[in-house]
Design a protein around this motif. Structure first.
Motif, short mmCIF file in Angstrom:
data_model
loop_
_atom_site.label_atom_id
_atom_site.label_comp_id
_atom_site.label_asym_id
_atom_site.label_seq_id
_atom_site.Cartn_x
_atom_site.Cartn_y
_atom_site.Cartn_z
N ASN A 54 0.83 -1.12 -0.06
CA ASN A 54 0.09 -0.05 -0.10
C ASN A 54 0.81 1.28 0.07
OD1 ASN A 54 -1.76 2.37 1.02
ND2 ASN A 54 -3.03 1.09 1.59
N CYS A 55 0.72 1.98 -0.97
CA CYS A 55 1.24 3.28 -1.25
C CYS A 55 0.51 4.13 -1.59
CB CYS A 55 2.62 3.17 -2.35
SG CYS A 55 3.94 2.08 -1.78
N GLY A 56 -0.61 4.12 -1.11
CA GLY A 56 -1.75 5.30 -1.61
C GLY A 56 -2.69 5.81 -0.54
N CYS A 57 -2.58 5.10 0.76
CA CYS A 57 -3.63 5.19 1.73
C CYS A 57 -3.16 6.62 2.29
CB CYS A 57 -3.76 4.33 2.72
SG CYS A 57 -4.95 4.80 4.04
N PRO A 58 -4.08 7.65 2.46
CA PRO A 58 -3.91 8.97 2.78
C PRO A 58 -4.13 9.44 4.35
CG PRO A 58 -5.80 9.30 1.79
CD PRO A 58 -5.42 7.78 1.68
N SER A 59 -4.45 8.31 5.00
CA SER A 59 -5.23 8.80 6.42
C SER A 59 -4.06 9.07 7.36
CB SER A 59 -5.74 7.52 7.05
OG SER A 59 -4.84 6.48 7.59
N ASP A 60 -4.24 9.88 8.44
CA ASP A 60 -3.55 10.50 9.22
C ASP A 60 -2.75 9.27 10.02
OD1 ASP A 60 -4.07 13.11 8.71
OD2 ASP A 60 -5.58 13.21 10.25
N ARG A 61 -3.46 8.39 10.37
CA ARG A 61 -2.82 7.04 11.06
C ARG A 61 -1.69 6.55 10.24
NH1 ARG A 61 -3.88 1.81 11.41
NH2 ARG A 61 -5.53 1.91 10.02
N VAL A 62 -2.15 6.36 9.16
CA VAL A 62 -1.09 5.80 8.21
C VAL A 62 0.08 6.70 8.08
CG1 VAL A 62 -0.90 5.07 5.78
CG2 VAL A 62 -2.95 4.24 6.93
N LEU A 105 4.65 7.34 1.51
CA LEU A 105 5.87 6.60 0.77
C LEU A 105 6.15 6.99 -0.61
CD1 LEU A 105 5.43 2.87 1.96
CD2 LEU A 105 7.02 4.45 2.73
N MET A 106 5.27 7.76 -1.20
CA MET A 106 5.51 8.15 -2.57
C MET A 106 6.58 9.42 -2.61
SD MET A 106 2.17 7.87 -5.08
CE MET A 106 3.24 7.73 -6.29
N ARG A 107 6.78 9.87 -1.51
CA ARG A 107 7.85 10.86 -1.38
C ARG A 107 9.34 10.04 -1.04
NH1 ARG A 107 4.79 14.70 2.95
NH2 ARG A 107 3.90 15.97 1.38
N LEU A 163 12.99 3.87 -0.85
CA LEU A 163 12.75 3.15 0.58
C LEU A 163 11.56 2.10 -0.05
CD1 LEU A 163 12.50 2.28 3.51
CD2 LEU A 163 10.76 3.98 3.64
N VAL A 164 10.51 2.48 -0.98
CA VAL A 164 9.82 1.68 -1.40
C VAL A 164 10.34 0.53 -2.42
CG1 VAL A 164 7.70 1.55 -3.03
CG2 VAL A 164 7.89 3.41 -1.46
N ALA A 165 11.48 0.75 -3.12
CA ALA A 165 12.11 0.06 -4.01
C ALA A 165 13.01 -0.98 -3.02
CB ALA A 165 12.93 0.71 -4.76
N GLU A 166 13.46 -0.60 -1.57
CA GLU A 166 14.07 -1.52 -0.72
C GLU A 166 13.22 -2.36 -0.30
OE1 GLU A 166 16.74 -1.29 3.18
OE2 GLU A 166 16.11 0.51 2.14
N CYS A 167 11.94 -2.24 0.10
CA CYS A 167 10.94 -2.80 0.45
C CYS A 167 10.27 -3.84 -0.27
CB CYS A 167 9.42 -1.88 1.01
SG CYS A 167 9.82 -0.69 2.35
N VAL A 168 10.26 -3.41 -1.65
CA VAL A 168 9.94 -4.17 -2.80
C VAL A 168 10.78 -5.50 -2.86
CG1 VAL A 168 9.36 -4.60 -5.24
CG2 VAL A 168 8.43 -2.60 -3.97
N ALA A 169 12.21 -4.80 -2.98
CA ALA A 169 13.20 -5.88 -3.32
C ALA A 169 13.34 -6.62 -2.12
CB ALA A 169 14.62 -5.02 -3.39
N ALA A 170 13.11 -6.59 -0.88
CA ALA A 170 12.84 -7.50 0.24
C ALA A 170 12.25 -8.52 0.29
CB ALA A 170 12.87 -6.86 1.38
N MET A 171 10.82 -8.04 -0.01
CA MET A 171 9.64 -8.76 -0.47
C MET A 171 9.62 -9.87 -1.54
SD MET A 171 6.10 -6.73 0.69
CE MET A 171 6.45 -5.44 -0.46
#
Length: 338
Positions: A102-110, A119-121, A125-133
Motif C-alpha cells: 500500500n502506497c496510496g492510503c492518505p489517512s493520518d494514522r497511516v 511513501l510516494m515521497r 525506500l519503497v524499492a528497498e521494501c519491494v526488493a526485500a519482499m
C-alpha cells in the motif's frame, strides 16, 4: 481439491482485467466470498493489514480465507523491508497469490506510521521494501499507488517512483489516478476531490509496456471501466462495486460473455456459506452488511436493505430473514411492474 499450479496461474493472469480494491472495514472474507460469486474471474484483495499485525497478530482472523476466494492478494502496510519480507513469507505460506504494498492510503494514522501514500515521497525506500519482499517469496509483489502527493504534479516524479519499484521486482502497478493530499483532506475527500488523471496511467503503459498497469479511481459504470481496457491491463473497482455489487457481476459478464444471473439467484448461492458460518457461531449481521446494496437502484431495494439492517443484529437471525427481505423486494417490484 487443490487446483493444479498451471490452472491457478492461468486464473491469476486472467484475473488482472477486473479486480476489487482493498477497502478497510469492508473487504473482509465474507465480503470477498460474495464478490467471488458475483465475479468468478476477478482478482480480490484483502483489507490492508500492517506487516507487524501479520507477524504478531491472530493470523486466522487476519489472514484466513475460503479457497474459493482465489485469486486473492494480501495488501500489506508498512515501510520496514525486513518486516515486510517476513510478512510476505507468511502470506505465501497461507496460500495467497500475491502481496500488494500500500502506497496510496492518505489517512493520518497511516502517515504517522510512515506508510501508505506518504511513501510516494520515498521511492528508494519503497524499492528497498519491494526488493526485500520479492527476494523472500515466489509469488508476485505488486504496488498500489497514487499519482503523487499534495502539489507534486510531475509525471517524471511519478515515473521515477514506478521505475525504482519495477527495477526492485514489482511487475504490476495499480494506479489510483489522483494525487493524495496528506493535509487538509479526509480519506473520503481524497477519494473524490483531487482530479482524476487517467491519462497518466495510459502514458505509463505506453512508456513502460512491459509493466502491468491497472487503473483505479472513479470507475462507476460498466461503460467507463470497459473504455479503459484497450489501453491498459485491467481495471479495479472500489466503492462502486461495494455499494452496487451487481455492477461487479455486470462488468464480468461484459468482459467474459458469461450470462447475467438474476440478483436473487446470486443471493441464494450464498446460502450454504451463510448456513456454515452461522453454524460456527458467526452473527448474521457480519455477512448481510455486505449484501445491502445488491438491489441498489431497483424497485424494492430500500425495503431489502431495511429488512436486513433491522433484523440481522437480532439473536438467532438466520436465512429466514433473507427470505423475508426477498419476499418484500419481489412484492414491491411486482407492484411497480403492474
Amino acid at each position: 481439491m487443490t487446483q493444479p499450479a498451471s490452472d491457478a496461474a492461468a486464473r491469476y493472469t486472467a484475473s488482472l482485467r477486473l479486480s476489487v480494491a482493498p477497502m478497510m472495514d469492508w473487504t473482509d472474507r465474507h465480503c470477498r466470498y460474495f464478490h467471488r460469486l458475483l465475479a468468478p474471474g476477478a482478482r480480490l484483495y484483502t483489507e490492508m493489514v500492517h506487516a507487524n499485525a501479520v507477524i504478531q497478530g491472530d493470523r486466522e482472523r487476519l489472514l484466513g480465507f475460503d479457497r474459493s476466494e482465489q485469486p486473492l492478494a494480501l495488501q500489506l502496510g508498512g515501510s520496514d523491508p525486513a518486516l515486510l519480507a517476513q510478512a510476505a513469507r507468511i502470506a505465501q505460506d497461507w496460500g495467497y497469490d500475491e502481496v500488494n504494498l500500500n502506497c496510496g492510503c492518505p489517512s493520518d494514522r497511516v502517515q504517522a506510521g510512515r506508510f501508505g501514500a506518504c511513501l510516494m515521497r520515498e521511492p528508494a525506500l519503497v524499492a528497498e521494501c519491494v526488493a526485500a519482499m520479492a527476494g523472500a517469496v515466489e509469488i508476485p509483489i505488486t504496488v498500489k499507488c497514487r499519482l503523487g502527493v499534495d502539489e507534486d504534479n510531475s509525471y517524471e516524479n511519478f515515473l521515477n517512483f514506478v521505475d525504482q519499484s519495477a527495477n526492485a521486482g514489482s511487475a504490476m502497478f495499480i494506479v489510483h489516478a489522483r494525487n493524495a493530499w496528506l493535509k487538509g483532506l479526509s480519506p473520503k475527500e481524497n477519494r473524490e476531490v483531487p482530479p482524476l488523471r487517467y491519462e497518466w496511467a495510459h502514458q505509463l503503459k505506453a512508456d513502460r509496456p512491459q509493466l502491468q498497469v491497472v487503473l483505479n479511481g472513479g470507475l462507476a459504470t460498466v461503460e467507463a471501466a470497459q473504455a479503459q481496457l484497450p489501453a491498459l491491463d485491467g481495471v479495479m473497482l472500489g466503492r462502486a462495486a461495494y455499494h452496487d455489487p451487481y455492477l461487479l457481476h455486470r462488468l464480468e459478464a461484459a468482459q467474459t460473455g458469461a450470462p447475467l444471473l438474476p440478483r436473487e439467484a446470486l443471493l441464494r448461492a450464498m446460502r450454504p456459506y451463510i448456513d456454515e458460518q452461522l453454524g460456527r457461531g458467526l452473527a448474521l449481521k457480519h455477512i448481510t452488511r455486505h449484501l445491502l446494496g445488491l438491489y441498489h437502484g431497483q424497485p424494492g431495494g430500500r425495503a431489502f436493505r431495511q429488512v436486513l439492517s433491522e433484523g440481522a443484529h437480532r439473536a438467532g437471525a438466520d436465512w429466514t430473514l433473507i427470505e423475508q427481505a426477498l419476499a418484500v423486494t419481489r412484492a414491491q417490484a411486482e407492484r411497480v411492474a403492474a
